[in-house]
Design a protein around this motif. Structure first.
Motif, PDB file in Angstrom:
ATOM      1  N   ASN A 490       0.866  -1.183   0.000  1.00 49.86           N
ATOM      2  CA  ASN A 490       0.000   0.000   0.000  1.00 49.86           C
ATOM      3  C   ASN A 490       0.902   1.233   0.000  1.00 49.86           C
ATOM      4  N   TYR A 491       1.009   1.890  -1.168  1.00 50.11           N
ATOM      5  CA  TYR A 491       1.900   3.033  -1.286  1.00 50.11           C
ATOM      6  C   TYR A 491       1.334   4.257  -0.578  1.00 50.11           C
ATOM      7  N   GLN A 492       2.249   5.056  -0.012  1.00 46.16           N
ATOM      8  CA  GLN A 492       1.881   6.254   0.744  1.00 46.16           C
ATOM      9  C   GLN A 492       2.399   7.485  -0.004  1.00 46.16           C
ATOM     10  N   GLY A 493       1.641   7.998  -0.922  1.00 43.41           N
ATOM     11  CA  GLY A 493       2.069   9.172  -1.662  1.00 43.41           C
ATOM     12  C   GLY A 493       2.723   8.809  -2.976  1.00 43.41           C
ATOM     13  N   PRO A 494       3.056   9.825  -3.771  1.00 47.35           N
ATOM     14  CA  PRO A 494       3.613   9.603  -5.099  1.00 47.35           C
ATOM     15  C   PRO A 494       5.077   9.183  -5.050  1.00 47.35           C
ATOM     16  N   ALA A 495       5.531   8.593  -6.148  1.00 44.38           N
ATOM     17  CA  ALA A 495       6.954   8.268  -6.286  1.00 44.38           C
ATOM     18  C   ALA A 495       7.756   9.539  -6.498  1.00 44.38           C
ATOM     19  N   THR A 496       8.975   9.550  -5.992  1.00 36.84           N
ATOM     20  CA  THR A 496       9.854  10.719  -6.148  1.00 36.84           C
ATOM     21  C   THR A 496      11.070  10.329  -6.976  1.00 36.84           C
ATOM     22  N   ALA A 497      11.468  11.232  -7.864  1.00 33.54           N
ATOM     23  CA  ALA A 497      12.644  10.989  -8.710  1.00 33.54           C
ATOM     24  C   ALA A 497      13.907  11.031  -7.865  1.00 33.54           C
ATOM     25  N   PRO A 498      14.957  10.369  -8.307  1.00 33.44           N
ATOM     26  CA  PRO A 498      16.217  10.434  -7.549  1.00 33.44           C
ATOM     27  C   PRO A 498      16.784  11.838  -7.569  1.00 33.44           C
ATOM     28  N   PRO A 499      17.548  12.219  -6.548  1.00 37.47           N
ATOM     29  CA  PRO A 499      18.200  13.536  -6.556  1.00 37.47           C
ATOM     30  C   PRO A 499      19.208  13.613  -7.699  1.00 37.47           C
ATOM     31  N   PRO A 500      19.599  14.813  -8.102  1.00 39.16           N
ATOM     32  CA  PRO A 500      20.514  14.958  -9.254  1.00 39.16           C
ATOM     33  C   PRO A 500      21.798  14.148  -9.125  1.00 39.16           C
ATOM     34  N   GLY A 501      22.325  14.034  -7.912  1.00 39.30           N
ATOM     35  CA  GLY A 501      23.562  13.285  -7.724  1.00 39.30           C
ATOM     36  C   GLY A 501      23.412  11.794  -7.909  1.00 39.30           C
ATOM     37  N   ASP A 502      22.186  11.287  -7.983  1.00 39.78           N
ATOM     38  CA  ASP A 502      21.911   9.869  -8.203  1.00 39.78           C
ATOM     39  C   ASP A 502      21.456   9.588  -9.629  1.00 39.78           C
ATOM     40  N   MET A 503      21.541  10.583 -10.506  1.00 42.72           N
ATOM     41  CA  MET A 503      21.025  10.424 -11.861  1.00 42.72           C
ATOM     42  C   MET A 503      22.044   9.790 -12.818  1.00 42.72           C
ATOM     43  N   GLY A 504      23.226   9.504 -12.336  1.00 38.44           N
ATOM     44  CA  GLY A 504      24.217   8.845 -13.183  1.00 38.44           C
ATOM     45  C   GLY A 504      24.120   7.334 -13.061  1.00 38.44           C
ATOM     46  N   TRP A 505      25.160   6.656 -13.545  1.00 38.79           N
ATOM     47  CA  TRP A 505      25.210   5.202 -13.446  1.00 38.79           C
ATOM     48  C   TRP A 505      25.647   4.802 -12.033  1.00 38.79           C
ATOM     49  N   LYS A 506      24.952   3.835 -11.466  1.00 40.42           N
ATOM     50  CA  LYS A 506      25.210   3.386 -10.100  1.00 40.42           C
ATOM     51  C   LYS A 506      25.484   1.885 -10.086  1.00 40.42           C
ATOM     52  N   ASP A 507      26.124   1.415  -9.012  1.00 45.16           N
ATOM     53  CA  ASP A 507      26.185  -0.020  -8.754  1.00 45.16           C
ATOM     54  C   ASP A 507      25.780  -0.336  -7.316  1.00 45.16           C
ATOM     55  N   THR A 508      25.562   0.712  -6.521  1.00 40.28           N
ATOM     56  CA  THR A 508      25.129   0.566  -5.134  1.00 40.28           C
ATOM     57  C   THR A 508      24.082   1.648  -4.888  1.00 40.28           C
ATOM     58  N   VAL A 509      22.955   1.271  -4.288  1.00 37.97           N
ATOM     59  CA  VAL A 509      21.868   2.233  -4.114  1.00 37.97           C
ATOM     60  C   VAL A 509      21.360   2.178  -2.679  1.00 37.97           C
ATOM     61  N   GLN A 510      21.098   3.350  -2.108  1.00 41.11           N
ATOM     62  CA  GLN A 510      20.507   3.421  -0.777  1.00 41.11           C
ATOM     63  C   GLN A 510      19.017   3.105  -0.883  1.00 41.11           C
ATOM     64  N   THR A 511      18.600   2.075  -0.165  1.00 36.14           N
ATOM     65  CA  THR A 511      17.173   1.759  -0.086  1.00 36.14           C
ATOM     66  C   THR A 511      16.678   2.262   1.265  1.00 36.14           C
ATOM     67  N   TYR A 512      15.807   3.247   1.226  1.00 34.88           N
ATOM     68  CA  TYR A 512      15.369   3.914   2.448  1.00 34.88           C
ATOM     69  C   TYR A 512      14.355   3.070   3.216  1.00 34.88           C
ATOM     70  N   PRO A 513      14.244   3.285   4.525  1.00 34.53           N
ATOM     71  CA  PRO A 513      13.262   2.540   5.326  1.00 34.53           C
ATOM     72  C   PRO A 513      11.840   2.746   4.806  1.00 34.53           C
ATOM     73  N   GLU A 514      11.074   1.663   4.805  1.00 35.95           N
ATOM     74  CA  GLU A 514       9.664   1.676   4.440  1.00 35.95           C
ATOM     75  C   GLU A 514       9.449   2.357   3.087  1.00 35.95           C
ATOM     76  N   THR A 515      10.332   2.031   2.162  1.00 31.87           N
ATOM     77  CA  THR A 515      10.314   2.640   0.836  1.00 31.87           C
ATOM     78  C   THR A 515      10.624   1.580  -0.215  1.00 31.87           C
ATOM     79  N   VAL A 516       9.956   1.684  -1.359  1.00 35.88           N
ATOM     80  CA  VAL A 516      10.311   0.875  -2.515  1.00 35.88           C
ATOM     81  C   VAL A 516      11.236   1.704  -3.406  1.00 35.88           C
ATOM     82  N   THR A 517      12.442   1.199  -3.627  1.00 34.09           N
ATOM     83  CA  THR A 517      13.424   1.845  -4.495  1.00 34.09           C
ATOM     84  C   THR A 517      13.536   1.032  -5.776  1.00 34.09           C
ATOM     85  N   ARG A 518      13.277   1.671  -6.896  1.00 40.36           N
ATOM     86  CA  ARG A 518      13.299   0.955  -8.173  1.00 40.36           C
ATOM     87  C   ARG A 518      14.552   1.328  -8.976  1.00 40.36           C
ATOM     88  N   VAL A 519      15.214   0.306  -9.520  1.00 42.81           N
ATOM     89  CA  VAL A 519      16.342   0.530 -10.412  1.00 42.81           C
ATOM     90  C   VAL A 519      16.098  -0.242 -11.700  1.00 42.81           C
TER      91      VAL A 519
END
Length: 554
Positions: A490-519
């Motif tokens: 049950n989602y709580q509010g809209p999805a938020t885009a990654p901050p500008p510093g996360d808009m590049g290529w990644k190999d490790t991502v912070q998954t926040y508490p009680e959050t779905v992080t999509r890659v």
């Protein structure tokens, strides 16, 4: 699907109570850590007595900050017969790095500290290579036969039947054949050596190498087994970014020391099961030194930043409130520079930043983690012609966003906390599955998938995928309690885009508490078995790591 997965996770496992945690940034002490401190420690005579180093009594900024030495090439060598990733008989540049115990000085007023290194320093030598030019590295294990940190033999892969000292070198972020990736079970013991080929078919980026031995990576890396691995390419060179003496790697790693200077790793209080869920040290090291200083000229510098801590997430800022530029992330340059006043790095993450000291001649200020002073910058007085103004490029690299329509599959990955029965302690699992259970993720080579990490816990989990690079799509909070009870997202509010510093290529991502992080990730490079895991090393050591297998199409 979510309900079925939640039901499958229940089995013989029991969900542990979640500790509340406010905001995104980790506090110096998590709920797990406070809970552990509240429990009485065992009083067995076998437990060592720890007399802590009083870090708060040490004078700050008395040691110059060391810069890791460059790894020395052995010259060109013929690739071994049967090597993967190179042509038969191809000449490649060769290196040899030897793991050994070395004496280190963490501070002027602290006795010498024995640590482990890939050379003579902690961090180890910086390996600098060129994109598209394969290298051969021989990793030599000359470590002692006995470990000096507390091994937990109840952890998978660290059983008493296994040698105490084992190593498996992983170049974090490298696109490499599976036999050279440092698979956690492919270990070398003292006296052994292994050769690995790194094809380097990837963009310029700040990679790093570290130990990945099953069950004891948390101890080996804590002991000092890590270093920088910098990939360069022509597109980066043409940008005219600060280089040479004006490009400096910064490795941040917190540790705990005893008053005699020895490295201390805390335990649970139970000698039969000493594993702890997280580790937060009171000594925050920069390139192996406590609160060092760095003399800089009044001009721009490029800093390759790495969080090499076991558990701690850092939020970096300058004490003079000055803004700086982030130009890159884990897997290379951003599309354009991002001006900011703070950057957050979880364990395993990197940031490439440029700080302009041209307006600060003669001044001193610090680089901080929240309110902790990590190091001091001492800007020299401006001499005639010494002040070089920053000429930051408007664009850095073309980074097309991967369309979601290219994805052939979306996988829901549940991050969940349990309480194991024997020994009774916290247990973190990915999709409710332990390391040795059958592989469940088998993406096809060159296919694109979306992985959705649903974090039901109170921790930030930095999730790392070997072999590949990916782009962060978005984050969206959800009702974790409802999911744990019913399996419904049950989602709580809209999805938020990654901050500008996360808009590049990644190999490790912070998954926040009680959050779905999509890659979104393209599984390119090689077929074979790799791993994905939480980069909180204590979590990864105790089952928060799973294999995946890239399979041929069809």
């Amino acid at each position: 699907m979510a309900a079925g997965l939640a039901a499958a996770q229940s089995g013989l496992l029991h969900a542990a109570a979640l500790e509340p945690q406010s905001g995104v940034a980790q506090s110096p002490m998590t709920g797990h850590e406070m809970s552990a401190m509240a429990k009485p420690l065992a009083t067995q005579a076998s437990l060592p007595v720890h007399k802590p180093l009083r870090v708060d009594r040490l004078e700050k900024f008395v040691d110059p900050m060391p810069v890791p030495p460059m790894a020395k090439s052995l010259g060109m060598r013929t690739a071994p017969a049967g090597a993967v990733g190179v042509k038969p008989g191809q000449k490649v540049e060769a290196y040899r790095l030897t793991m050994r115990q070395v004496p280190t000085k963490i501070h002027r007023d602290v006795p010498t500290t024995p640590m482990w290194s890939y050379g003579e320093t902690v961090p180890g030598p910086t390996i600098e290579v060129k994109s598209g030019q394969p290298v051969l590295i021989e990793w030599v294990n000359e470590l002692p036969q006995k470990h000096f940190l507390p091994i937990d033999h109840t952890i998978c892969g660290a059983e008493a039947s296994e040698p105490e000292v084992r190593t498996a070198v992983h170049v974090h972020g490298a696109k490499v054949p599976p036999q050279y990736d440092g698979y956690p079970e492919d270990c070398q013991t003292p006296g052994q050596r292994v050769q690995a080929i790194y094809p380097l078919n990837q963009d310029a980026a700040t990679l790093w190498y570290h130990d990945h031995a099953m069950g004891i990576e948390r101890l080996n890396q804590y002991a000092g087994l890590f270093g920088f691995f910098l990939v360069r390419d022509e597109a980066e060179r043409k940008l005219g970014l600060p280089e040479g003496a004006y490009e400096i790697p910064l490795a941040f790693a917190d540790r705990i020391f005893a008053e005699d200077g020895s490295l201390y790793y805390p335990d649970s209080g139970d000698p039969s099961a000493p594993w702890i869920p997280e580790l937060y040290g009171d000594s925050m090291m920069v390139n192996g030194k406590l609160t060092p200083y760095l003399e800089v000229e009044p001009r721009a510098y490029r800093f390759r930043m790495l969080n090499a801590s076991n558990s701690r997430t850092y939020i970096f800022s300058l004490s003079n409130k000055q803004a700086y530029w982030q130009i890159g992330t884990d897997q290379g340059l951003l599309a354009a520079p991002v001006e900011l006043k703070q950057v957050s790095l979880a364990p395993g993450e990197r940031a490439d930043v440029v700080i302009d000291f041209s307006g600060s001649a003669g001044k001193r200020f610090t680089f901080n983690n929240q309110f902790w002073e990590l190091m001091q910058f001492r800007v020299k007085e401006a001499a005639a012609g010494s002040t070089v103004a920053l000429a930051m490029p408007a664009a850095l690299r073309s980074i097309p966003r991967t369309p979601e329509l290219e994805s052939v599959r979306t996988r829901l990955m549940i991050l969940r906390e349990y309480m194991s029965r024997e020994p009774k302690r916290m247990l973190m699992l990915l999709n409710g599955t332990r390391w040795h259970e059958p592989v469940t993720e088998r993406p096809e080579l060159d296919s694109v998938e979306i992985w959705s990490f649903a974090n039901t816990t109170a921790d930030i989990h930095p999730i790392h995928l070997h072999l590949v690079r990916f782009q962060v799509l978005d984050r969206q909070s959800f009702d974790a309690d409802e999911y744990l009870l019913s399996g419904k997202l049950n989602y709580q509010g809209p999805a938020t885009a990654p901050p500008p510093g996360d808009m590049g290529w990644k190999d490790t991502v912070q998954t926040y508490p009680e959050t779905v992080t999509r890659v979104i990730v393209r599984f390119e490079g090689y077929t074979g078995r790799y791993v994905w895991h939480c980069h909180l090393l204590e979590h990864a050591a105790n089952e928060m790591m799973r294999p995946f297998e890239v399979v041929a199409k069809g």
